[in-house]
Design a protein around this motif. Structure first.
Motif, PDB file in Angstrom:
ATOM      1  N   GLN A 139       0.856  -1.188   0.000  1.00 16.67           N
ATOM      2  CA  GLN A 139       0.000   0.000   0.000  1.00 16.67           C
ATOM      3  C   GLN A 139       0.886   1.229   0.000  1.00 16.67           C
ATOM      4  O   GLN A 139       1.707   1.402   0.885  1.00 16.67           O
ATOM      5  N   LYS A 140       0.685   2.082  -0.986  1.00 19.77           N
ATOM      6  CA  LYS A 140       1.478   3.312  -1.036  1.00 19.77           C
ATOM      7  C   LYS A 140       0.570   4.499  -0.736  1.00 19.77           C
ATOM      8  O   LYS A 140      -0.527   4.613  -1.291  1.00 19.77           O
ATOM      9  N   TYR A 141       1.020   5.379   0.137  1.00 17.86           N
ATOM     10  CA  TYR A 141       0.242   6.572   0.480  1.00 17.86           C
ATOM     11  C   TYR A 141       1.012   7.823   0.081  1.00 17.86           C
ATOM     12  O   TYR A 141       2.184   7.985   0.423  1.00 17.86           O
TER      13      TYR A 141
ATOM     14  N   ARG B 203      10.698  13.376  -9.058  1.00 18.98           N
ATOM     15  CA  ARG B 203       9.459  13.788  -8.392  1.00 18.98           C
ATOM     16  C   ARG B 203       8.355  12.764  -8.621  1.00 18.98           C
ATOM     17  O   ARG B 203       8.196  12.251  -9.718  1.00 18.98           O
ATOM     18  N   GLY B 204       7.622  12.501  -7.564  1.00 21.20           N
ATOM     19  CA  GLY B 204       6.554  11.504  -7.658  1.00 21.20           C
ATOM     20  C   GLY B 204       7.067  10.077  -7.598  1.00 21.20           C
ATOM     21  O   GLY B 204       6.311   9.121  -7.823  1.00 21.20           O
ATOM     22  N   GLY B 205       8.343   9.918  -7.259  1.00 19.96           N
ATOM     23  CA  GLY B 205       9.006   8.611  -7.372  1.00 19.96           C
ATOM     24  C   GLY B 205       8.533   7.541  -6.402  1.00 19.96           C
ATOM     25  O   GLY B 205       8.830   6.358  -6.601  1.00 19.96           O
ATOM     26  N   SER B 206       7.776   7.923  -5.373  1.00 22.64           N
ATOM     27  CA  SER B 206       7.299   6.890  -4.441  1.00 22.64           C
ATOM     28  C   SER B 206       6.369   5.888  -5.123  1.00 22.64           C
ATOM     29  O   SER B 206       6.295   4.735  -4.700  1.00 22.64           O
ATOM     30  N   ASP B 207       5.669   6.328  -6.138  1.00 19.38           N
ATOM     31  CA  ASP B 207       4.822   5.387  -6.890  1.00 19.38           C
ATOM     32  C   ASP B 207       5.677   4.274  -7.466  1.00 19.38           C
ATOM     33  O   ASP B 207       5.324   3.092  -7.409  1.00 19.38           O
ATOM     34  N   THR B 208       6.809   4.683  -8.014  1.00 21.04           N
ATOM     35  CA  THR B 208       7.694   3.694  -8.626  1.00 21.04           C
ATOM     36  C   THR B 208       8.300   2.779  -7.554  1.00 21.04           C
ATOM     37  O   THR B 208       8.411   1.565  -7.752  1.00 21.04           O
TER      38      THR B 208
END
Ligand code: ASP
Ligand code: MG
Length: 405
Positions: free
Chosen positions: A6-8, A150-155
């Motif tokens: 689960q990613k938040y 940027r936004g790298g937590s999705d990856t």
């Protein structure tokens, strides 16, 4: 029982109260008997603030130190999440990127994940712990901290899901899924139940900023289904999955808008071999990505060449193009940044004809002039004047009946 990642995102962990709410969600999934790996972003706004401070400290902060700095945002949230879960009586442990053995290349600031040694994560799961991993960061082969862009937590989340062979990768965000278009522009926008990786890739690169585009590429490569959903309600979101035959029945799945491009035209260049190379090579050498290109043949062995670049690269692109135009014999360069690109996207286009003409007709009916057109197998994009951008989105949404299921 399943293994769930689960990613938040930043708004979902924006303050302690929200972190507590997320912890309750995580705990619920754990109590249902699942193994849970949580991947977190920094609190919303934190990464931006760190970047600002870096630029106050130095006019040209070095990339290595920038990554050391930016990775702290995620360090804060994973520790707080872990503590919160522990305070609720759960066994939890946080891991920074290097501890989770997220190995990247040395591309500071936009590193790529090369490998994830998931052993430590798996060991903690075996101990029945909830594992909380810092998104957006890894370590290169010299032991330096790196960040993924940027936004790298999705990856991070998708890559971890692939590495531990998770049953599901849920990306919790502040929107409740992927929509047929931006609901702020078109009130008839509808949440999609499912969308294919390829459609999502086209949408992400075209400005639907829900997922970092690289995460979708990763998910496609390792066949990780992604469930994009809201952390603020219990509703099902949108599944991003492999294409199947059902999807092809829909001609178009979405309409996107990108106002981030600008247009450059070089007038009357010689229509000869090598001329395009002369214009585009120096742009490429400066790292400027050209998106759309159109060449009009005119009479007399001359042609006009028009292309688009992102607005961030626009000034530099103009300078380079003017220089080349001089070399080509003082050719006139026209520029415009009041343009917008509207696109229709859908895997169904592969099997349905007439999509382009329907799009062009819908725009024509409203007297909207099309200045440039490009297509891919599953996308048609038109550049129009910026002042018609929102109108065009609504017209196209109607033209392809996207409000109907
Ligand atoms: N905190 C990072 C950012 O703001 C990474 C992320 O949120 O995914 O870009
Ligand atoms: Mg994000």
């Amino acid at each position: 029982m399943a293994l769930i990642v689960q990613k938040y995102g930043g708004t979902s962990v924006g303050d302690l109260e929200r972190i507590h709410n997320v912890a309750k969600r995580v705990a619920k999934s754990y109590d249902e008997g699942n193994d849970v790996v949580v991947v977190l972003s920094a609190m919303s706004g934190v990464t931006d603030r760190l970047i600002e401070m870096a630029h106050q400290a130095s006019s040209k902060p070095c990339k290595r130190e920038m990554d050391v700095l930016l990775s702290t945002g995620e360090q804060t949230t994973v520790s707080l999440m872990s503590m919160t879960l522990q305070a609720m009586g759960y066994k939890a442990e946080s891991l920074l990127g290097f501890q989770a053995e997220i190995q990247t290349d040395n591309g500071a600031g936009k590193a790529r994940i090369m490998r994830i040694g998931a052993n430590r994560i798996k060991r903690l799961l075996d101990e029945k712990k909830i594992v909380v991993v810092a998104g957006f960061q890894g370590m290169d082969c010299d032991g330096n901290i790196t960040t993924l862009g940027r936004g790298g937590s999705d990856t991070s989340a998708v890559a971890i899901a692939a590495a531990v062979n998770a049953d599901a990768c849920e990306i919790y965000t502040d929107v409740d899924g992927i929509y047929t278009t931006d609901p702020r522009i078109c009130d008839k926008a509808r949440k999609l139940e499912r969308i294919s990786y390829d459609e999502m890739l086209e949408m992400a690169s075209l400005g639907a900023k829900v997922l970092q585009i690289r995460s979708v590429g990763f998910a496609k490569k390792y066949n990780v289904p992604i469930h994009v959903r809201s952390s603020f309600n219990e509703e099902e979101g949108t599944m991003v999955v492999n294409e199947d035959s059902g999807m092809e029945q829909l001609v178009v799945s979405g309409v996107t808008l990108d106002k981030n491009e600008a247009r450059i035209t070089v007038k009357k260049v010689p229509d000869q071999p090598g001329v395009s190379a002369k214009i585009f090579s120096p742009l490429a050498a400066s790292g400027i990505q050209v998106d759309m290109i159109i060449q009009n043949t005119r009479s007399g062995g001359e042609t006009d060449l028009t292309f688009t670049v992102t607005k961030t690269d626009y000034q530099e692109a103009i300078e380079i193009t003017r220089r080349v135009a001089e070399e080509l014999g003082g050719k006139e360069v026209l520029v415009a940044d009041d343009i917008a690109k509207v696109s229709v996207i859908g895997v169904g286009m592969k099997n349905h004809s007439g999509v382009a003409s329907r799009m062009f007709q819908a725009l024509a009916d409203e007297n909207i002039n099309i200045r440039l057109i490009t297509t891919s197998e599953i996308r048609i994009s038109c550049v129009i004047d910026e002042r018609y951008a929102e109108l065009a989105v609504r017209i196209l949404h109607d033209a392809f009946s996207l409000d109907e299921l």
